[in-house]
Every structure is written in structure tokens, then in C-alpha cells.
Design a protein around this motif. Structure first.
Motif, PDB file in Angstrom:
ATOM      1  N   LEU A   6     -49.378  -8.031  31.386  1.00  0.00           N
ATOM      2  CA  LEU A   6     -48.836  -6.912  31.328  1.00  0.00           C
ATOM      3  C   LEU A   6     -47.429  -7.893  32.188  1.00  0.00           C
ATOM      4  N   SER A   7     -47.001  -8.559  32.404  1.00  0.00           N
ATOM      5  CA  SER A   7     -45.361  -8.993  32.571  1.00  0.00           C
ATOM      6  C   SER A   7     -45.123  -9.720  31.351  1.00  0.00           C
ATOM      7  N   LEU A   8     -45.932 -10.423  30.448  1.00  0.00           N
ATOM      8  CA  LEU A   8     -45.375 -10.889  29.744  1.00  0.00           C
ATOM      9  C   LEU A   8     -44.431  -9.523  28.759  1.00  0.00           C
ATOM     10  N   ALA A   9     -45.450  -8.661  28.517  1.00  0.00           N
ATOM     11  CA  ALA A   9     -45.636  -7.058  28.009  1.00  0.00           C
ATOM     12  C   ALA A   9     -43.992  -7.041  28.042  1.00  0.00           C
ATOM     13  N   ALA A  10     -44.290  -6.123  29.772  1.00  0.00           N
ATOM     14  CA  ALA A  10     -42.408  -6.265  30.549  1.00  0.00           C
ATOM     15  C   ALA A  10     -41.214  -6.470  30.219  1.00  0.00           C
ATOM     16  N   ALA A  11     -41.543  -8.600  29.755  1.00  0.00           N
ATOM     17  CA  ALA A  11     -40.940  -9.359  29.142  1.00  0.00           C
ATOM     18  C   ALA A  11     -40.218  -8.853  28.105  1.00  0.00           C
ATOM     19  N   LEU A  12     -41.356  -8.854  27.017  1.00  0.00           N
ATOM     20  CA  LEU A  12     -40.429  -8.954  25.778  1.00  0.00           C
ATOM     21  C   LEU A  12     -40.466  -7.507  25.652  1.00  0.00           C
ATOM     22  N   ALA A  13     -40.540  -6.485  26.057  1.00  0.00           N
ATOM     23  CA  ALA A  13     -40.147  -4.641  26.127  1.00  0.00           C
ATOM     24  C   ALA A  13     -38.563  -5.278  26.274  1.00  0.00           C
ATOM     25  N   ALA A  14     -38.543  -5.843  27.520  1.00  0.00           N
ATOM     26  CA  ALA A  14     -37.117  -5.973  28.614  1.00  0.00           C
ATOM     27  C   ALA A  14     -36.298  -6.903  27.297  1.00  0.00           C
ATOM     28  N   SER A  15     -36.699  -8.137  26.275  1.00  0.00           N
ATOM     29  CA  SER A  15     -36.511  -8.529  25.527  1.00  0.00           C
ATOM     30  C   SER A  15     -35.375  -7.371  24.447  1.00  0.00           C
ATOM     31  N   ALA A  16     -37.062  -7.317  23.934  1.00  0.00           N
ATOM     32  CA  ALA A  16     -36.482  -6.555  22.807  1.00  0.00           C
ATOM     33  C   ALA A  16     -35.355  -5.013  23.119  1.00  0.00           C
ATOM     34  N   PHE A  17     -35.098  -4.968  24.003  1.00  0.00           N
ATOM     35  CA  PHE A  17     -34.471  -3.137  24.774  1.00  0.00           C
ATOM     36  C   PHE A  17     -32.946  -4.234  25.028  1.00  0.00           C
ATOM     37  N   SER A  18     -32.889  -5.250  25.504  1.00  0.00           N
ATOM     38  CA  SER A  18     -31.846  -6.069  25.359  1.00  0.00           C
ATOM     39  C   SER A  18     -31.092  -6.135  23.962  1.00  0.00           C
ATOM     40  N   ALA A  19     -31.782  -6.897  22.906  1.00  0.00           N
ATOM     41  CA  ALA A  19     -31.645  -7.202  21.755  1.00  0.00           C
ATOM     42  C   ALA A  19     -31.108  -6.013  20.850  1.00  0.00           C
ATOM     43  N   ASN A  20     -31.522  -4.612  21.209  1.00  0.00           N
ATOM     44  CA  ASN A  20     -31.620  -3.267  20.635  1.00  0.00           C
ATOM     45  C   ASN A  20     -29.468  -3.222  21.168  1.00  0.00           C
ATOM     46  N   ALA A  21     -29.647  -3.369  22.411  1.00  0.00           N
ATOM     47  CA  ALA A  21     -28.629  -3.006  22.734  1.00  0.00           C
ATOM     48  C   ALA A  21     -27.835  -3.543  22.683  1.00  0.00           C
ATOM     49  N   VAL A  22     -27.405  -5.130  22.588  1.00  0.00           N
ATOM     50  CA  VAL A  22     -26.606  -5.861  22.005  1.00  0.00           C
ATOM     51  C   VAL A  22     -26.440  -5.125  20.273  1.00  0.00           C
ATOM     52  N   MET A  23     -27.776  -5.133  20.154  1.00  0.00           N
ATOM     53  CA  MET A  23     -27.493  -4.781  18.133  1.00  0.00           C
ATOM     54  C   MET A  23     -26.859  -3.350  18.391  1.00  0.00           C
ATOM     55  N   ALA A  24     -26.184  -2.655  19.036  1.00  0.00           N
ATOM     56  CA  ALA A  24     -25.850  -1.561  19.352  1.00  0.00           C
ATOM     57  C   ALA A  24     -24.111  -1.753  19.064  1.00  0.00           C
ATOM     58  N   GLN A  25     -24.210  -2.316  20.072  1.00  0.00           N
ATOM     59  CA  GLN A  25     -22.754  -2.492  20.907  1.00  0.00           C
ATOM     60  C   GLN A  25     -22.049  -3.675  19.679  1.00  0.00           C
ATOM     61  N   GLU A  26     -22.818  -4.627  18.585  1.00  0.00           N
ATOM     62  CA  GLU A  26     -21.986  -4.980  17.893  1.00  0.00           C
ATOM     63  C   GLU A  26     -22.179  -4.351  16.949  1.00  0.00           C
ATOM     64  N   ARG A  27     -22.501  -3.202  16.927  1.00  0.00           N
ATOM     65  CA  ARG A  27     -22.458  -2.476  15.519  1.00  0.00           C
ATOM     66  C   ARG A  27     -20.330  -2.072  15.155  1.00  0.00           C
ATOM     67  N   GLU A  28     -19.793  -2.184  13.686  1.00  0.00           N
ATOM     68  CA  GLU A  28     -18.702  -2.175  13.497  1.00  0.00           C
ATOM     69  C   GLU A  28     -18.789  -1.742  12.217  1.00  0.00           C
ATOM     70  N   VAL A  29     -17.032  -1.310  12.314  1.00  0.00           N
ATOM     71  CA  VAL A  29     -16.566  -1.353  10.725  1.00  0.00           C
ATOM     72  C   VAL A  29     -14.840  -1.403  11.091  1.00  0.00           C
ATOM     73  N   HIS A  30     -15.225  -2.044   9.702  1.00  0.00           N
ATOM     74  CA  HIS A  30     -13.608  -3.105   9.513  1.00  0.00           C
ATOM     75  C   HIS A  30     -12.553  -2.217   8.527  1.00  0.00           C
ATOM     76  N   VAL A  31     -12.108  -1.293   8.927  1.00  0.00           N
ATOM     77  CA  VAL A  31     -11.290  -1.421   8.287  1.00  0.00           C
ATOM     78  C   VAL A  31      -9.120  -1.294   8.395  1.00  0.00           C
ATOM     79  N   TYR A  32      -9.279  -1.216   6.439  1.00  0.00           N
ATOM     80  CA  TYR A  32      -7.936  -1.571   6.390  1.00  0.00           C
ATOM     81  C   TYR A  32      -7.383  -0.323   5.921  1.00  0.00           C
ATOM     82  N   ASN A  33      -5.969  -0.564   6.291  1.00  0.00           N
ATOM     83  CA  ASN A  33      -5.433   1.397   6.131  1.00  0.00           C
ATOM     84  C   ASN A  33      -3.003   0.659   6.354  1.00  0.00           C
ATOM     85  N   TRP A  34      -3.040   1.744   5.684  1.00  0.00           N
ATOM     86  CA  TRP A  34      -1.206   1.466   5.426  1.00  0.00           C
ATOM     87  C   TRP A  34      -0.920   1.316   7.451  1.00  0.00           C
ATOM     88  N   SER A  35       0.173   0.790   7.686  1.00  0.00           N
ATOM     89  CA  SER A  35       0.589   1.566   8.748  1.00  0.00           C
ATOM     90  C   SER A  35       1.584   2.433   9.330  1.00  0.00           C
TER      91      SER A  35
END
Length: 365
Positions: A6-35
Motif C-alpha cells: 500500500l505504501s509503495l502504491a501510494a508512493a508511485l501514485a504521488a510520484s505520478a501525480f507530481s510528474a503530471n503536475a510538473v508536465m502541466a507546469q512545463e507546457r509552453e508555447v513559443h511565440v514570435y510576433n511583431w514588436s
């Protein structure tokens, strides 16, 4: 053992949640527009709504954008080329087709603008209009009157007649550093086809500028906004919204500089700046999300209100400030629109001629 599992499952779930959170935070779009071309709160609001960070860079020359895109690996996900450059870059395989299933806000676009854009992007497969406008004359009302007296500022004669340019020299002339547009304007002024790519015609267009070159202080495509607003120059060829931004800045500064914009009676160039996704973009999903967000009527209206340019979104007009929507410098009346022209892309040979003549003009050689 059960507790360990149970502890291992919880740790893996927390790790996955953390990884998803990081991925969500890292979503970005690079825009090149006129000044000076967007209300930056739009970028902040987009991130708040989607969680996608906007990495935003600016440019002031189509040539610069084209060089980066043709070299590949630009690192950008959304770029904003002007229509003739867009057409040439589509032919070079620079852009990828839009996935219109991810752009439901296409239903808000202005059919007439979309139709005109199809000249450069057949079927409107690669781009969506961001803003459109005209290239005309921006001027300091008081300084030009002091220099020229009662000469009406309604014709390209104000700049292109050497005797007028000589009188304006002391208060400062800037020429827009966008050779494809400035040459088309000169050809139209001479009564020639503004879209001509004939060498003799390009040489003739160049002569218009060579005759006034001794009186020209600068060639730029962005600094002129503040220079006009501050009274450092008195006349420029410039983009409609840029001139209106200069007017607004002068009014806000209360510096006594009275700036106006005019579309000369001979007619002028009508341009379209457009949102497109490079073929090698790394964040394609985010790029579509950004473009679709900008096509929300209230969002693109906010951009138009800030930059004082017309946009290609018909549904946005009910959200555009009255002083912008009813300003003929932004949304010209039909009789003026009838005198506006567009231009097609330059081929490699013609581009070399244009570059050579423009360099001669800028260097005074």
C-alpha cells in the motif's frame, strides 16, 4: 507485506501525480510576433486559463523572420508573417497545415478578410489573420505645417516631391524599412502596377527614394513610433496602427506633439499579418490552443483596442472600442478601400534586385 505494498502504491501514485503536475507546469508555447503588437495582459490571461506558459519574442522585420524560418530549428511554435512572406514560406515548406478541428473559433472570422488572405494561402490551410491595416503617412501636424505651409497632407507628394522633402529635412524624415511595401507604394505613385516585379519598374521605384535620400534621416520599422510621439521626427512612412500608437503616446505624455495618420489619395498598400505554425514546431497542441484563444472575439478585440489595428475577426467588432471601430484610419470606408492594393511574393531573382536597390538607397550609394 500488505502495508508495504500500500505504501509503495501510494508512493508511485504521488510520484505520478507530481510528474503530471510538473508536465502541466512545463507546457509552453513559443511565440514570435511583431514588436508593440499585443496587449501583454492577453498573454497572462491565456496562461491563467490554460496553464500554458507563453515565451514571447518580438521582431521588426519580415526578412529577419524569413531567415530564421528557412534556416530551420527556429524554436518557435507560432509566428506572425505578413501575407507575401507567408505565401513564399508556404511554398518553401516552412509551415504545417492547421488542424481546424482544434480551432472552433474559426467561425468568428471575417469572410472578406479570409477571402483576401486566400490569395496568399489557397484554401486558408496554413494561416489565420491576426491584424490587417494600411501603410501611409504619419506626421507631426504643427511641424509639417511650419515647414510646408498650406501644402495639403493628402498625397504622397508630401514626401516624394524633392522640394517638399528638402523643407522637411530639418524636422526629420523616416522611411519605413520594409522594401516590398515601400517599392509598391512608389510604383503606384508613378502610375505603374504596384505589384510589378520587372527590373525596370523596380529601378524606377528606387529612383523615387534616391531623389529624396539626401533629406532622409533614418530607415526603421519600429523606433519611429516613439520618435514621432516625442517630436524627434516630423514625418514617416509607417503602419497605420503604429502611427495611432504614436498619437496615443504623445497624448498620454501631454508633450504638445500632435500626430496624425493619412492614407494618401493615390492609394496605398493593404497588408495582412497572420498566425501560422512552423513545420518543426515542438508544441503543436499548445500552438493551436494559443491561436484559438486569440480568435475569441473579446480577446482579439482587446488586442485591437490596444494596438489600434483592424483584425480579421468579424465577431469581435461588438467588443472593439467605438473610437477604434469608427476611425477611418483603422477601418477605412469603402471608397478608400477601393484604392488599396495588395502585392504578391517576390521570386528569388526579383528579391535580389529589390535588395540591391534598397541597399543602395539606404546607404546613399
Amino acid at each position: 507485506m500488505k502495508n508495504r505494498l500500500l505504501s509503495l502504491a501510494a508512493a508511485l501514485a504521488a510520484s505520478a501525480f507530481s510528474a503530471n503536475a510538473v508536465m502541466a507546469q512545463e507546457r509552453e508555447v513559443h511565440v514570435y510576433n511583431w514588436s508593440d503588437y499585443i496587449d501583454e495582459s492577453i498573454l497572462e490571461d491565456f496562461t491563467k486559463e490554460t496553464g500554458i506558459k507563453v515565451v514571447y519574442d518580438v521582431f521588426d522585420s519580415n526578412d529577419l523572420v524569413e531567415t530564421k524560418l528557412l534556416a530551420g530549428g527556429s524554436g518557435y511554435d507560432v509566428v506572425v508573417p505578413t501575407a507575401p512572406f507567408l505565401a513564399r514560406q508556404i511554398q518553401a515548406g516552412v509551415f504545417q497545415k492547421l488542424d481546424k478541428s482544434k480551432l472552433p473559433n474559426l467561425s468568428n472570422m471575417w469572410p472578406q478578410v479570409t477571402e483576401r488572405l486566400a490569395k496568399y494561402d489557397p484554401g486558408n490551410e496554413y494561416a489565420v489573420n491576426y491584424m490587417w491595416g494600411t501603410t501611409g503617412i504619419g506626421y507631426n501636424v504643427d511641424k509639417v505645417k511650419a515647414a510646408l505651409g498650406d501644402v495639403p497632407v493628402d498625397s504622397w507628394d508630401v514626401l516624394f516631391k524633392p522640394e517638399n522633402a528638402e523643407k522637411l529635412k530639418s524636422c526629420g524624415i523616416n522611411i519605413l524599412d520594409a522594401s516590398d511595401e515601400t517599392f509598391a507604394i512608389a510604383l503606384n505613385y508613378l502610375g505603374k502596377n504596384p505589384d510589378s516585379k520587372e527590373t525596370a519598374d523596380l529601378e524606377a521605384g528606387g529612383e523615387v527614394y534616391k531623389k529624396i535620400r539626401p533629406n532622409v534621416r533614418s530607415f526603421n520599422a519600429s523606433a519611429y513610433i516613439d520618435e514621432l510621439a516625442n517630436g524627434d521626427i516630423c514625418v514617416t512612412i509607417g503602419w497605420s496602427g503604429d502611427i495611432l500608437q504614436a498619437k496615443s503616446r504623445a497624448e498620454e505624455a501631454k508633450n504638445g506633439v500632435n500626430v496624425e495618420y493619412v492614407i494618401p489619395k493615390e492609394g496605398t498598400y493593404m497588408w495582412f499579418d497572420n498566425l501560422a505554425i512552423p513545420a518543426d514546431a515542438k508544441n503543436v497542441e499548445e500552438a493551436h490552443a494559443f491561436i484559438n484563444y486569440l480568435m475569441k472575439p473579446e480577446i482579439i478585440a482587446k488586442a485591437s483596442n490596444y494596438v489600434q489595428y483592424a483584425n480579421g475577426n468579424l465577431a469581435s467588432q461588438k467588443f472593439i472600442d467605438k473610437e477604434v471601430l469608427e476611425n477611418p484610419s483603422v477601418y477605412p470606408p469603402e471608397d478608400v478601400v477601393s484604392k488599396l492594393f495588395t502585392i504578391s511574393p517576390y521570386g528569388p531573382k526579383e528579391q535580389r534586385v529589390l535588395n540591391r536597390v534598397w541597399t543602395q538607397i539606404k546607404t546613399g550609394s
